[in-house]
Design an enzyme around this catalytic site. Structure first.
Site, PDB file in Angstrom:
ATOM      1  N   LYS A  94      -9.522  -0.810 -11.019  1.00 22.49           N
ATOM      2  CA  LYS A  94      -8.125  -0.712 -10.503  1.00 22.49           C
ATOM      3  C   LYS A  94      -7.344  -1.776 -11.402  1.00 22.49           C
ATOM      4  O   LYS A  94      -7.907  -2.886 -11.418  1.00 22.49           O
ATOM      5  CB  LYS A  94      -7.755  -0.631  -8.947  1.00 22.49           C
ATOM      6  CG  LYS A  94      -8.134  -2.128  -8.471  1.00 22.49           C
ATOM      7  CD  LYS A  94      -6.864  -2.911  -8.304  1.00 22.49           C
ATOM      8  CE  LYS A  94      -5.740  -2.450  -8.007  1.00 22.49           C
ATOM      9  NZ  LYS A  94      -4.545  -3.221  -8.083  1.00 22.49           N
ATOM     10  N   THR A 116      10.316  -4.149  -1.802  1.00 22.13           N
ATOM     11  CA  THR A 116      11.458  -3.735  -1.184  1.00 22.13           C
ATOM     12  C   THR A 116      11.707  -2.388  -1.322  1.00 22.13           C
ATOM     13  O   THR A 116      12.657  -1.555  -0.735  1.00 22.13           O
ATOM     14  CB  THR A 116      12.592  -4.255  -1.819  1.00 22.13           C
ATOM     15  OG1 THR A 116      12.797  -4.081  -3.267  1.00 22.13           O
ATOM     16  CG2 THR A 116      12.857  -5.789  -1.641  1.00 22.13           C
ATOM     17  N   THR A 124      -3.113  -6.839 -10.492  1.00 25.40           N
ATOM     18  CA  THR A 124      -4.423  -7.416  -9.999  1.00 25.40           C
ATOM     19  C   THR A 124      -5.626  -6.545 -10.522  1.00 25.40           C
ATOM     20  O   THR A 124      -5.322  -5.305 -10.586  1.00 25.40           O
ATOM     21  CB  THR A 124      -4.512  -7.199  -8.521  1.00 25.40           C
ATOM     22  OG1 THR A 124      -3.426  -8.128  -7.948  1.00 25.40           O
ATOM     23  CG2 THR A 124      -5.880  -7.880  -7.891  1.00 25.40           C
TER      24      THR A 124
END
Length: 406
Positions: A180, A406, A191
């Site tokens: 991933k 957000t 990441t």
């Protein structure tokens, strides 16, 4: 022609491995967020980790564990929470994750490796992992690689997996993997997480050397945004279930073929990570030749692929070769600028340090019509070669990361 063939199956292509993924509630979206890969028999274990000084708790846990022992049975991965910058509580959560799954699987805790990916600085909701552990063990199957690949995703648009097989010592040996990564990708092992399995019987130290070299040629040669994650990690297990004669000699043809297989899987996964880069519209492959050694060529290639100006030009379909030359020149590798040659696809842009006339409109059309852009740089007469992979930098990258929490 390769001595191996590509197959389906990911991390469950190798004999003896089961995998699965379920929703534990870590992700507010309700998507799957907990994955398991395991073998009943202890496997030779290798790990490659982020160089970021701010390291996630699972990175430190696995590093310490594999320094003390050479084998492991299972890998547990959660997504939606990085368990990074979480202090003592994060360390305890990583340890408890291993303990919880060890009990559910019937292993000892030091046979279980852990990984996390997601938002940094938020406590890991260990109670959700505790509750879901047995259900995940029950869900794991010999064909569960795709479910595991889905459960480790965060901002990724697609799951990433691949596998290969070949005859080694008269036995069919498999190597497979899932990964991933989409943003925060500039590994120096984003990441970026990658998990490799094999059923090859191989010496533990040799397995670790093979995995480290394969990582250098692949995941350490990709970039999306220049940010090295707190959680970058590759874990690789080799179960020995293929029953081939155990590979002990690093110079043997068998070791060479195994390394080809591991490298091929790692490169394929690495390119899929870059192609799925946040906001990316095209893959950029930078090939460099003519350095004193391969490490120098790889350094130049990664510098060019990492350049924000190069990436922006690729997004804008602008064949601005000066940016390619400038990036190569600041890589920290000595070469004679008068020997530099630059090519973009089939378009020769620079030769022996001099600009060449070329059809700028046609070169722009090449960029516009290609989902993979090839950049070639010849920097001298040396025998060193290296490749790096990056992606273009689009408006969407800023939008995705401006609104991440957000």
């Amino acid at each position: 022609m390769a001595d191996f063939e590509w197959i389906d199956g990911g991390v469950t292509a190798a004999k003896g491995f089961r995998a699965g993924g379920i929703a534990s509630g870590i992700k507010p979206s309700g998507k799957t967020d907990l994955a398991l890969i395991y073998s009943e028999n202890p496997s030779a274990a290798a790990g490659v980790y982020t160089t970021n000084l701010v390291q996630a708790a699972p990175v430190a846990y696995n590093r310490n564990l594999l320094q003390q022992r050479g084998k492991a049975c299972a890998i547990v991965v959660n997504s939606g929470n990085a368990n990074a910058a979480t202090g003592k509580a994060g360390e305890e959560a990583a340890i408890e994750t291993a303990q919880v799954f060890a009990r559910a699987l019937g292993f000892s805790a030091d046979q279980v490796l852990v990984a996390s990916t997601g938002v940094i600085g938020v406590p890991l909701p260990i109670e959700k992992i505790r509750t879901a552990a047995q259900a995940l063990v029950d869900a794991a199957t010999e064909t569960g690689s795709d479910a595991a690949a889905e459960a480790i995703l965060t901002t990724d648009l697609v799951a990433k997996s691949c596998a290969v097989r070949a005859l080694i010592g008269g036995k069919t040996v498999h190597v497979g993997g899932i990964a991933k990564g989409s943003g925060m990708i500039h590994p120096q092992m984003a990441t970026l997480l990658a998990f490799i399995t094999s059923d090859c019987s191989v010496d533990i130290d040799l397995w670790r050397q093979i995995v480290a070299r394969a990582t250098d040629r692949s995941f350490n040669q990709i970039t999306v945004d220049g940010d090295t994650s707190t959680n970058d990690m590759l874990l690789a297990l080799a179960s020995g279930e293929a029953k081939n004669p155990r590979i002990l000699d690093a110079a043997s043809p068998e070791a060479g073929l195994l390394e080809q297989m591991v490298s091929a899987v790692c490169v394929d996964l690495a390119k899929k990570v870059v192609r799925d880069g946040e906001g990316a519209t095209k893959l950029i492959e930078v090939q460099v030749a003519g350095t004193g050694d391969d490490a120098q060529a790889r350094k130049i290639a990664l510098t060019v692929a990492s350049s924000s100006l190069v990436k922006s030009a690729m997004f804008g379909n602008d064949p601005n070769w000066g940016r390619l030359a400038a990036a190569a020149g600041r890589a920290g590798v000595e070469f004679d600028p008068a020997a530099l040659a630059v090519r973009l696809g089939a378009f020769a842009l620079m030769e022996v340090g001099q600009p060449l006339a070329f059809d700028r409109a046609a070169a722009s059309d090449y960029l516009k019509g290609s989902d993979t852009v090839e950049v070639h740089l010849q920097v001298g007469p040396g025998t060193g070669n290296g490749i790096a992979w990056g992606c273009d930098l689009s408006y969407d990258y800023v939008k995705i990361n401006a609104e991440y929490t957000t």
